[in-house]
Design an enzyme around this catalytic site. Structure first.
Site, mmCIF file in Angstrom:
data_model
loop_
_atom_site.group_PDB
_atom_site.id
_atom_site.type_symbol
_atom_site.label_atom_id
_atom_site.label_comp_id
_atom_site.label_asym_id
_atom_site.label_seq_id
_atom_site.Cartn_x
_atom_site.Cartn_y
_atom_site.Cartn_z
ATOM 1 N N THR A 107 22.787 -12.188 42.233
ATOM 2 C CA THR A 107 23.160 -13.562 41.926
ATOM 3 C C THR A 107 22.253 -14.513 42.705
ATOM 4 O O THR A 107 21.549 -14.098 43.628
ATOM 5 C CB THR A 107 24.622 -13.860 42.310
ATOM 6 O OG1 THR A 107 24.805 -13.636 43.713
ATOM 7 C CG2 THR A 107 25.578 -12.976 41.526
ATOM 8 N N GLU A 108 22.284 -15.768 42.316
ATOM 9 C CA GLU A 108 21.502 -16.746 43.066
ATOM 10 C C GLU A 108 22.035 -16.845 44.491
ATOM 11 O O GLU A 108 23.216 -16.594 44.746
ATOM 12 C CB GLU A 108 21.550 -18.106 42.374
ATOM 13 C CG GLU A 108 22.903 -18.775 42.371
ATOM 14 C CD GLU A 108 22.867 -20.155 41.742
ATOM 15 O OE1 GLU A 108 22.032 -20.981 42.171
ATOM 16 O OE2 GLU A 108 23.664 -20.407 40.824
ATOM 17 N N CYS A 110 22.777 -19.154 47.789
ATOM 18 C CA CYS A 110 22.962 -20.520 48.273
ATOM 19 C C CYS A 110 22.585 -20.531 49.746
ATOM 20 O O CYS A 110 23.249 -19.887 50.572
ATOM 21 C CB CYS A 110 24.399 -20.979 48.056
ATOM 22 S SG CYS A 110 24.764 -21.326 46.316
ATOM 23 N N ASP A 174 32.412 -15.890 43.449
ATOM 24 C CA ASP A 174 33.449 -14.870 43.625
ATOM 25 C C ASP A 174 34.553 -14.962 42.591
ATOM 26 O O ASP A 174 35.719 -15.216 42.895
ATOM 27 C CB ASP A 174 34.050 -14.955 45.032
ATOM 28 C CG ASP A 174 33.114 -14.366 46.079
ATOM 29 O OD1 ASP A 174 32.031 -13.883 45.691
ATOM 30 O OD2 ASP A 174 33.449 -14.386 47.260
#
Length: 295
Positions: A107-108, A110, A174
């Protein structure tokens, strides 16, 4: 012999990957970014695009006796693959490692981590900043709730809302406890984080408005740096207070009366609780210039 054009010094200077995905595009480092009941999240790198990513990994053999946990994981991945919103974490790739009995998904990343840790690091935050974060969270929720079919997150809290602090971009992640529900928007299973769970979640008969309640509790934590119901020393005591309509003590620590009123609107009774779209039109948030949408 080394192949033509191969320079061993290149390998020596490069930070080593612990593993690489089957396509060779993504590499995983040993650095652990976070750990939950179902998965571990490591720092990763997308060699094709030249960007940091989050490498999410689950050792499925650890959950052979808990099929519900595996189902939640697959549910999260399945949902992420079909979502496209700037305030929802993006999924790049997913695969199952049969040899090691693991599931991996990329996933990306952050850069600033989750909102709980970020807020603890920055103890002086203006009401304007809280409003900007709130607008973005609500945009993400509005996207989920108006999705066909409707998606309820069910476990929204500050530890699974992520932020890129350099641009103030907030994203919901999530989704492992989320559920897709039918047109009547009714769901019937009990999951979540007790401090953030709406009263009707305990009754196992609820709608997407449980996420609005959780959002209100997130804003309460963002405002006070205190997890709701921290005065309780057991889940049973939290349950008793929530189902009796007793608000967390932290609500009295909110200094700004407008912030307090907005939180109380979010955590009100289900029939009186507004939708994400309604809250985005609330004067409390409309006062903020909509510059965050350009981030």
């Amino acid at each position: 012999m080394p192949s033509e054009g191969f320079d061993p010094s290149d390998q020596e200077d490069r930070e080593p990957f612990v593993e690489v995905d089957p396509t060779g595009r993504f590499g995983r480092y040993s650095d652990l970014l976070g750990s939950g009941s179902v998965k571990k999240v490591y720092r990763g790198f997308d060699q094709e695009e030249g960007r940091d990513v989050a490498w999410n990994q689950v050792r499925l053999k650890d959950f052979r006796n808990d099929p519900a946990a595996i189902n939640r994981l697959f549910s999260e991945v399945e949902l992420l693959q079909n979502l496209n919103n700037e305030n929802i974490i993006v999924l790049y790739s997913v695969w199952r490692d049969m040899e090691h009995d693991r599931m991996n998904f990329i996933t990306e990343a952050c850069a600033s981590g989750n909102l709980r840790d970020y807020r603890k690091k920055h103890r002086r935050v203006s009401v304007k900043a809280l409003k900007k974060w709130s607008r973005q969270i609500l945009r993400g929720l509005d996207y989920l709730h108006t999705h066909e079919p409707c998606i309820i997150h069910r476990d929204l809290n500050c530890s699974n809302i992520f932020i890129n602090g350099n641009i103030g971009k907030v994203k919901i992640g999530d989704l492992g406890l989320a559920t897709v529900v039918g047109k009547n928007h009714a769901a019937h299973s009990l999951l979540g984080t007790p401090e953030y769970m709406a009263p009707e979640l305990y009754e196992e008969d609820y709608t997407e408005l449980v996420d609005i309640y959780s959002f209100g509790m997130c804003l309460l934590e963002m405002s006070t740096l205190e997890i709701p119901y921290s005065e309780c020393d057991s889940i049973a005591k939290i349950f008793k207070k929530v189902t009796s309509g007793v608000k967390p003590q932290a609500i009295d620590k909110v200094g700004d009366p407008e912030v307090k009123a907005f939180i109380e609107r979010c955590i009100g009774l289900p029939r009186a609780r507004p939708s994400a779209a309604d809250l985005l039109k609330d004067p409390f948030l409309l006062e903020v210039e909509d510059s965050d949408s350009a981030c």
